[in-house]
Design an enzyme around this catalytic site. Sequence first.
Site: not given
Ligand code: GLP
Length: 256
Positions: A70, A139, A141, A146
């Site tokens: 992303d 959540n 995602h 989402e």
């Molecule tokens: C972000 C990214 C995801 C990631 C997730 C978890 O928003 N878009 O690809 O896996 O949230 O993030 P974190 O590893 O900081 O908990």
Amino acid sequence: MKPAHLYVEADHDGAGRMAARLVDEAIHIKPEIVLALPTGTTPVPMYRQLAVLHAERRTDWSRVTTFNLDEYVGVGPDHPESYTHYMATQLFSRVNLPPERRHLPDGLAPEPAAEARRYEAAIDDAGGIDLAVLGVGVNGHLGFNEPGVELSGPAHVATLAQETWRRNFPNLAAAAARMGDTDLAARPHRRAYTMGIGTILQARRIILLATGDAKREIVRRALHGPVTTQNPASLLQLHTQVIVVLDRAAAGGAAG
Ligand code: GLP
């Protein structure tokens, strides 16, 4: 769900080292591998260890191709919040991956819908993803897919859930709260390119990496709860080659 493999490591660093070992080994087995890569706080130790393995095992990234999951719409590569900047810092500056083999959506593309289509086509042209490393949001995602009543298959432009935005941009969220601004819809970084759930599930192998107490409940529901678009990570139950790498905090009862 019974993952192809479940690794439960002592802590965040240990989970990162295990994920790095799996990715590094995959590069040794297939030097021209196509990887999908995540951002966020979870994979930071994995990238650190991949750099160590690159140095110690002479892991050659010169024929590897990477596609990130992303990127935010409207941010350039030098923007500190951009995932392009994150990847440059965490991985690309540490291994010999040629610039032309590193792929992220162009945050500044003039036509976001066309950019999402171009990104999906680039993945197809590369022969699809051999190994996708995924984080997961609290959540459920994946990338920025989402929870919702429906999900998109191919790469697309997504709107971040409010809770995701608040978590990813705590300073902006605090400022909005101070100003009594409850309408977050027009805030910066609310839209992002993401691989679709179809793009992700077409990966030949997947590593799901999750650490910390905050992920325990969503990991449990992803692995053992109902398969539902309201929890995108639960769709991984449809894939037969998912390796799950957790730390003890995230694992809780996930090993069952
Ligand atoms: C972000 C990214 C995801 C990631 C997730 C978890 O928003 N878009 O690809 O896996 O949230 O993030 P974190 O590893 O900081 O908990």
